[in-house]
Design an enzyme around this catalytic site. Structure first.
Site, PDB file in Angstrom:
ATOM      1  N   ARG A  33       0.842  -1.214   0.000  1.00 42.87           N
ATOM      2  CA  ARG A  33       0.000   0.000   0.000  1.00 42.87           C
ATOM      3  C   ARG A  33       0.875   1.262   0.000  1.00 42.87           C
ATOM      4  O   ARG A  33       1.051   1.899  -1.025  1.00 42.87           O
ATOM      5  CB  ARG A  33      -0.948  -0.048   1.221  1.00 42.87           C
ATOM      6  CG  ARG A  33      -2.045   1.008   1.195  1.00 42.87           C
ATOM      7  CD  ARG A  33      -1.600   2.384   1.649  1.00 42.87           C
ATOM      8  NE  ARG A  33      -1.114   2.431   3.019  1.00 42.87           N
ATOM      9  CZ  ARG A  33      -0.554   3.513   3.559  1.00 42.87           C
ATOM     10  NH1 ARG A  33      -0.411   4.626   2.853  1.00 42.87           N
ATOM     11  NH2 ARG A  33      -0.104   3.487   4.797  1.00 42.87           N
ATOM     12  N   CYS A 259       4.045   9.531   0.480  1.00 39.26           N
ATOM     13  CA  CYS A 259       2.673  10.024   0.294  1.00 39.26           C
ATOM     14  C   CYS A 259       2.693  11.130  -0.749  1.00 39.26           C
ATOM     15  O   CYS A 259       3.386  12.135  -0.590  1.00 39.26           O
ATOM     16  CB  CYS A 259       2.138  10.545   1.625  1.00 39.26           C
ATOM     17  SG  CYS A 259       0.520  11.310   1.484  1.00 39.26           S
TER      18      CYS A 259
HETATM   19  P1  HMG Z   1     -13.203  14.075  -2.636  1.00 37.39           P
HETATM   20  O1  HMG Z   1     -12.859  14.471  -4.023  1.00 37.39           O
HETATM   21  O2  HMG Z   1     -13.411  15.140  -1.613  1.00 37.39           O
HETATM   22  O3  HMG Z   1     -14.444  13.078  -2.607  1.00 37.39           O
HETATM   23  O4  HMG Z   1     -12.058  13.105  -2.142  1.00 37.39           O
HETATM   24  P2  HMG Z   1     -15.948  13.327  -2.857  1.00 37.39           P
HETATM   25  O5  HMG Z   1     -16.645  12.623  -1.744  1.00 37.39           O
HETATM   26  O6  HMG Z   1     -16.252  14.791  -3.103  1.00 37.39           O
HETATM   27  O7  HMG Z   1     -16.178  12.530  -4.239  1.00 37.39           O
HETATM   28  C1  HMG Z   1     -15.566  12.947  -5.450  1.00 37.39           C
HETATM   29  C2  HMG Z   1     -15.474  11.751  -6.388  1.00 37.39           C
HETATM   30  O8  HMG Z   1     -14.632  10.760  -5.811  1.00 37.39           O
HETATM   31  C3  HMG Z   1     -16.826  11.069  -6.665  1.00 37.39           C
HETATM   32  O9  HMG Z   1     -16.770  10.532  -7.985  1.00 37.39           O
HETATM   33  C4  HMG Z   1     -16.803   9.921  -5.682  1.00 37.39           C
HETATM   34  O10 HMG Z   1     -17.610   8.845  -6.068  1.00 37.39           O
HETATM   35  C5  HMG Z   1     -15.328   9.508  -5.745  1.00 37.39           C
HETATM   36  P3  HMG Z   1     -17.412  11.327  -9.244  1.00 37.39           P
HETATM   37  O11 HMG Z   1     -18.835  11.511  -8.855  1.00 37.39           O
HETATM   38  O12 HMG Z   1     -16.651  12.617  -9.336  1.00 37.39           O
HETATM   39  O13 HMG Z   1     -17.151  10.393 -10.389  1.00 37.39           O
HETATM   40  N1  HMG Z   1     -14.912   8.825  -4.529  1.00 37.39           N
HETATM   41  C6  HMG Z   1     -14.361   7.595  -4.500  1.00 37.39           C
HETATM   42  N2  HMG Z   1     -14.034   6.727  -5.468  1.00 37.39           N
HETATM   43  C7  HMG Z   1     -13.498   5.557  -5.087  1.00 37.39           C
HETATM   44  N3  HMG Z   1     -13.273   5.224  -3.793  1.00 37.39           N
HETATM   45  C8  HMG Z   1     -13.564   6.067  -2.808  1.00 37.39           C
HETATM   46  C9  HMG Z   1     -14.156   7.305  -3.153  1.00 37.39           C
HETATM   47  N4  HMG Z   1     -14.575   8.357  -2.418  1.00 37.39           N
HETATM   48  C10 HMG Z   1     -15.042   9.271  -3.267  1.00 37.39           C
HETATM   49  N5  HMG Z   1     -13.347   5.732  -1.549  1.00 37.39           N
HETATM   50  C11 HMG Z   1     -11.204  11.335  -0.790  1.00 37.39           C
HETATM   51  C12 HMG Z   1     -12.052  12.591  -0.826  1.00 37.39           C
HETATM   52  C13 HMG Z   1     -10.920  11.021   0.663  1.00 37.39           C
HETATM   53  C14 HMG Z   1     -11.956  10.217  -1.440  1.00 37.39           C
HETATM   54  C15 HMG Z   1      -9.880  11.601  -1.561  1.00 37.39           C
HETATM   55  O14 HMG Z   1      -9.294  12.732  -1.015  1.00 37.39           O
HETATM   56  C16 HMG Z   1      -8.924  10.454  -1.489  1.00 37.39           C
HETATM   57  O15 HMG Z   1      -9.149   9.420  -2.084  1.00 37.39           O
HETATM   58  N6  HMG Z   1      -7.772  10.628  -0.761  1.00 37.39           N
HETATM   59  C17 HMG Z   1      -6.840   9.561  -0.543  1.00 37.39           C
HETATM   60  C18 HMG Z   1      -5.448  10.110  -0.510  1.00 37.39           C
HETATM   61  C19 HMG Z   1      -4.474   9.034  -0.132  1.00 37.39           C
HETATM   62  O16 HMG Z   1      -4.732   7.852  -0.220  1.00 37.39           O
HETATM   63  N7  HMG Z   1      -3.283   9.483   0.285  1.00 37.39           N
HETATM   64  C20 HMG Z   1      -2.213   8.615   0.660  1.00 37.39           C
HETATM   65  C21 HMG Z   1      -2.443   7.980   1.977  1.00 37.39           C
HETATM   66  S1  HMG Z   1      -0.911   7.877   2.860  1.00 37.39           S
HETATM   67  C22 HMG Z   1      -1.170   8.664   4.299  1.00 37.39           C
HETATM   68  O17 HMG Z   1      -2.173   9.322   4.414  1.00 37.39           O
HETATM   69  C23 HMG Z   1      -0.150   8.537   5.383  1.00 37.39           C
HETATM   70  C24 HMG Z   1       0.016   7.149   6.020  1.00 37.39           C
HETATM   71  O18 HMG Z   1       0.879   6.349   5.231  1.00 37.39           O
HETATM   72  C25 HMG Z   1       0.665   7.311   7.396  1.00 37.39           C
HETATM   73  C26 HMG Z   1       1.862   8.240   7.413  1.00 37.39           C
HETATM   74  O19 HMG Z   1       2.807   8.037   6.638  1.00 37.39           O
HETATM   75  O20 HMG Z   1       1.837   9.178   8.215  1.00 37.39           O
HETATM   76  C27 HMG Z   1      -1.306   6.428   6.204  1.00 37.39           C
HETATM   77 MG    MG Z   2       3.090   6.377   5.338  1.00 30.33          MG
END
Ligand code: HMG
Ligand code: MG
Length: 326
Positions: A33, A259
């Site tokens: 991941r 990230c």
């Molecule tokens: P958003 O654009 O605000 O979402 O994103 P929304 O609710 O307004 O929806 C917009 C569109 O996204 C819609 O589709 C939804 O259906 C779709 P459209 O109508 O435009 O076709 N959508 C999705 N599609 C698939 N799966 C979903 C989903 N949710 C909405 N779950 C959201 C908000 C949170 C979804 C977005 O910002 C996002 O996906 N972010 C993820 C970012 C990410 O993964 N970053 C890396 C993680 S690493 C980390 O955080 C650190 C960690 O490793 C620990 C550390 O190192 O400290 C964990």
């Molecule tokens: Mg991380």
């Protein structure tokens, strides 16, 4: 000049620095991941599944396999449904995946996940950049996601990112880490993984954060550590966390990771490096380091680049010197 035998000998009265270190530690493998989410070369579903199954074969018992996030935000993990569905799961292994909202929870449920991880930062700006929400809105969303996940029989882990610093806000007060961690625990996560997202933490900071969290009533069995090794301090930081008694350490095979919404973030601490250090300290992980090396060597060839793991580099150098194949 006096010889060393002439020196008066004073008995060492200090307790061992390592008295609290647990005899066993669980590696929580985030390579499939965190490790792959920021790679420009996207591995095929078959290679990702092979990587996950290989890590399990090497002894990994907790593993994060993908993210059920918006594929537009993380294109490298757009195949989350296929990957999660194709893994041949073993009953003794906990497979988890990131979930940011109800839509992600529904996908994770359809893909057969029994454990998920919600994730947010201790800083406002990283939350806005990474999950497009304020800290308050993220907590509200996760309150609903955690409740629903539990009603579906799932376990929920919680990440708190930017514990030692935020790429947008700089230093992050420990009180913010306490507030977000306590809120997630109150909502029902079973564990908080403390993320040094951009790898800025140093050992004294780790001590400060652990003292603050324990002082606020959190307990060691609720805490895991997640260090990115951007500035080479991850193993030193892990050593401090071990001295507090931490029993779960996140790491990524080969030192992959980063990230995309945290500028300057680079790889997680490498699983090989953590396993090597723990083994030398007499701490058991149940993980076979030779098998890890086989997997990271293969990943290095798939991704067509050298991976950051120090153990891997040393091993390859040794093999080259003695003329042995890897
Ligand atoms: P958003 O654009 O605000 O979402 O994103 P929304 O609710 O307004 O929806 C917009 C569109 O996204 C819609 O589709 C939804 O259906 C779709 P459209 O109508 O435009 O076709 N959508 C999705 N599609 C698939 N799966 C979903 C989903 N949710 C909405 N779950 C959201 C908000 C949170 C979804 C977005 O910002 C996002 O996906 N972010 C993820 C970012 C990410 O993964 N970053 C890396 C993680 S690493 C980390 O955080 C650190 C960690 O490793 C620990 C550390 O190192 O400290 C964990
Ligand atoms: Mg991380």
């Amino acid at each position: 000049m006096t010889s060393s035998s002439d020196q008066p000998t004073t008995p060492c009265v200090q307790p061992s620095l390592f008295a609290a270190i647990p005899p066993e530690v669980t590696i929580y493998e985030v390579g499939p991941r965190d490790g792959l989410q920021n790679e420009s070369t996207v591995l095929s579903v078959e290679r990702k599944v092979g990587m996950i199954e290989g890590l399990v074969d090497a002894g990994i018992r907790r593993i994060e396999v993908t993210s059920f996030v918006n594929p537009r935000w993380i294109p490298a993990l757009a195949d989350h449904m296929e990957v999660a569905a194709k893994i041949r799961r073993k009953p003794e292994v906990d497979y988890s995946a990131l979930v940011p909202n109800m839509r992600g929870l529904d996908s994770a449920t359809r893909a057969g996940m029994k454990e998920i991880a919600v994730f947010m930062a201790a800083s406002q700006t990283h939350n806005r950049k990474n999950i497009n929400k304020s800290t308050e809105d993220a907590l509200k969303t996760y309150g609903e996601v955690i409740k629903e996940a539990q009603s579906r029989g799932m376990k929920v882990r919680g990440y708190v990112s930017c514990v030692y610093g935020c790429p947008y806000e700089g230093s992050v007060p420990a009180q913010q880490v306490i507030d977000v961690s306590a809120a997630l625990l109150d909502m029902g996560v079973f564990e908080i993984s403390l993320g040094d997202t951009i790898g800025v933490g140093t050992p004294r900071q780790v001590e400060h954060v652990f003292r603050a969290l324990l002082g606020a009533g959190l307990t060691m069995d609720q805490l895991a550590v997640h260090f990115h090794d951007t500035r080479g301090t991850a193993l030193a930081n892990i050593t401090v966390a071990l001295q507090f008694g931490v029993r779960t350490i996140d790491s990524a095979i080969g030192g992959l990771g980063g990230c995309p919404y945290a500028p300057g973030a680079s790889g997680n601490v490498a699983t090989e490096d953590v396993v090597y250090m723990l083994s030398g300290m007499g701490v058991s992980t149940g993980v076979d380091i030779d098998k890890l090396v086989g997997i990271s060597t293969q990943l290095s060839s798939y991704l067509a680049r050298e991976l950051p793991s120090k153990y891997l580099k040393a091993h390859m150098g040794h093999c080259a010197r003695v003329g042995r194949s890897l």
